[in-house]
Design an enzyme around this catalytic site. Structure first.
Site, short mmCIF file in Angstrom:
data_model
loop_
_atom_site.label_atom_id
_atom_site.label_comp_id
_atom_site.label_asym_id
_atom_site.label_seq_id
_atom_site.Cartn_x
_atom_site.Cartn_y
_atom_site.Cartn_z
N GLY A 72 0.92 -1.20 -0.12
CA GLY A 72 -0.11 -0.12 -0.06
C GLY A 72 0.78 1.13 -0.04
O GLY A 72 0.52 2.30 -0.53
N THR A 73 1.93 1.26 0.60
CA THR A 73 2.87 2.53 0.87
C THR A 73 3.53 2.79 -0.54
O THR A 73 3.37 3.88 -0.92
CB THR A 73 4.01 2.22 1.74
OG1 THR A 73 3.49 1.93 3.07
CG2 THR A 73 4.95 3.25 2.02
N GLY A 200 -2.63 -5.92 -0.40
CA GLY A 200 -2.88 -7.24 -0.48
C GLY A 200 -3.09 -7.92 0.86
O GLY A 200 -3.94 -8.37 1.30
N HIS A 201 -2.28 -7.52 1.83
CA HIS A 201 -2.16 -8.15 3.10
C HIS A 201 -3.31 -7.64 4.02
O HIS A 201 -3.57 -7.84 5.01
CB HIS A 201 -0.69 -7.89 3.89
CG HIS A 201 -0.50 -6.92 4.40
ND1 HIS A 201 -0.35 -6.20 5.68
CD2 HIS A 201 0.15 -5.62 3.69
CE1 HIS A 201 0.15 -5.14 5.92
NE2 HIS A 201 0.31 -4.44 4.83
N CYS A 325 4.09 3.36 20.27
CA CYS A 325 5.32 3.75 21.03
C CYS A 325 6.69 3.96 20.39
O CYS A 325 7.00 3.31 19.47
CB CYS A 325 5.61 2.46 22.08
SG CYS A 325 6.78 2.75 23.28
N1 PLP Z 1 -2.82 3.27 3.96
C1 PLP Z 1 -3.29 2.72 4.83
C2 PLP Z 1 -4.89 3.30 5.16
C3 PLP Z 1 -3.17 1.67 5.73
O1 PLP Z 1 -3.79 1.35 6.91
C4 PLP Z 1 -1.95 1.20 5.50
C5 PLP Z 1 -1.40 0.10 6.42
O2 PLP Z 1 -1.76 -0.03 7.56
C6 PLP Z 1 -1.17 1.48 4.35
C7 PLP Z 1 -1.65 2.55 3.57
C8 PLP Z 1 0.21 0.81 4.06
O3 PLP Z 1 -0.10 -0.44 3.57
P1 PLP Z 1 1.17 -1.43 3.54
O4 PLP Z 1 1.44 -1.99 4.93
O5 PLP Z 1 0.81 -2.38 2.55
O6 PLP Z 1 2.37 -0.60 3.05
#
Ligand code: PLP
Length: 386
Positions: A72-73, A200-201, A325
């Site tokens: 996602g990042t 995906g995860h 934390c």
């Molecule tokens: N965006 C949102 C709203 C998320 O909750 C997350 C992960 O918690 C991400 C982006 C990042 O996803 P990833 O962990 O696959 O990089």
């Protein structure tokens, strides 16, 4: 010991159906899909079919609008950097104060390089104000990047209206839908955004794979520059097994999303209502109605979330706290702070996030074990109300 996993907004389990679909690509089918020989080249069709499955879940008619990424990042970073590079004269970004660090920290970095960022406010239920969005757009705005659903509270933003505003004002819009995909049904035919991220995860695929939807006609500049993979939009040899896993996870999610969103919501509501009723000085963080069906964020006044989590952990309950934390000091959640939640509740906030693999017995187990934990901690809390 029994494990009750209610931290599905952090990550999810890979079910057997997804694992089975992936297995051949972790064992004998290890060829490179870009190879001339059939041993590798034939694997390409598995990537294509995974792309179709992702497109189907999102209601995308042309699968070529889906680019596979690593998480996602990366999808979020690609959407933002691609847009900024495609519109080099525009130096303004609009986002919100409650985004995931994948967006927020990139925006903070971009501020150090000459970009101007507007961080929209949220109210005390985590909802944003569309009029603030409208009045923040100006001639210099390159991008609106806003999340579909918040990872901490589950609060859902009005993405249809956001897309409409962006379209009317001719500004590119990116939606971080990492927490929404697979949990609530939506179709991009009815949501005219330019870019949308998923991971995906978070939807029962493995870690290490994500996707970015790029609407046809959207200006795009690759973020990872390399080979010709992903139609030259994302270099790097494809993570076939995980891509196939993501396809399988999307097919599974699509099959039961309508029924599961009701079943999971009922379980979540039972958990939430019982805890709010049985535990004194507990409050819900986030809008009650406008929320992901799986998420409940509850603040327990005068105690530390970390202490609650440790004691729940002893009972095999895996949940998550609203605060992180960092470097030895407790830094309260930026989401709950932006919502103006009183500090005495922020520190003791716990997020429960369910999945289709939770059942009533999990909920009964938490309902049995959590109230005594809070009572014990309140008994020893130095901050307790007199
Ligand atoms: N965006 C949102 C709203 C998320 O909750 C997350 C992960 O918690 C991400 C982006 C990042 O996803 P990833 O962990 O696959 O990089």
């Amino acid at each position: 010991m029994r494990v009750v996993y209610v931290d599905n907004n952090a990550t999810t389990m890979v079910p057997p159906e997804v694992f089975e679909a992936m297995k051949p690509f972790l064992q004998d089918q290890y060829g490179n899909p870009s190879s001339m020989h059939a041993f590798g080249g034939k694997i390409h069709k598995n990537i294509d079919s995974a792309r179709e499955s992702v497109a189907d879940l999102l209601g995308v008619s042309d699968p070529r609008e889906i680019i596979f990424t690593s998480c996602g990042t990366e999808s979020d970073n690609t959407a933002i950097m691609s847009t900024l590079r495609s519109y080099p004269d525009k130096k303004h970004i609009i986002t919100t104060k409650v985004e995931h660090p994948a967006v927020l920290n990139l925006c903070k970095y971009l501020e150090t390089t000459g970009y101007r960022v507007t961080y929209l406010n949220v109210d005390n239920e985590g909802m944003m104000d569309l009029s603030e969005l409208k009045s923040s757009i100006d001639e210099d705005t390159a991008l609106i990047s806003i999340m579909y659903a918040n990872n901490e509270t589950g609060v859902i933003f009005p993405v249809e209206e956001i897309a409409e505003i962006a379209r009317t004002r001719k500004v590119v819009v990116h939606i971080d839908a990492v927490q929404a995909v697979g949990k609530i049904p939506f179709k991009l035919t009815k949501l005219p955004v330019d870019l949308l991220s998923l991971s995906g995860h978070k939807l029962h695929a493995p870690k290490g794979v994500g996707a970015l939807y790029v609407r046809k006609g959207t200006r795009f500049t690759p973020f990872l520059i390399g080979g010709h993979q992903e139609h030259s939009r994302r270099g790097g040899t494809e993570n076939i097994a995980s891509i196939v896993g993501l396809g399988a996870a999307c097919r599974l999610a699509g099959k039961s999303i309508e029924e599961e969103k009701v079943r999971i919501k009922n379980l979540r509501d039972k958990l939430e209502n019982t805890l709010l009723q049985d535990v004194p000085r507990a409050r819900l963080n986030g809008n009650k109605e406008n929320r992901l069906p799986n998420t409940s964020n509850i603040g327990f006044e005068f105690i530390e979330g970390e202490a609650i989590l440790l004691m729940l952990d002893e009972k095999g309950i895996a949940a998550s706290s609203g605060s992180a934390c960092t470097s030895g000091s407790l830094s309260p959640s930026h989401v709950l702070r932006a919502m103006g939640i009183p500090f005495t509740f922020v520190q003791g906030s716990i997020r429960f996030s369910l999945s289709r693999y939770n059942n009533e017995s999990d909920i009964n187990y938490i309902i049995k074990h959590l109230p005594p934990v809070i009572e014990r901690l309140r008994g020893i809390s130095p901050y307790r109300a007199s």
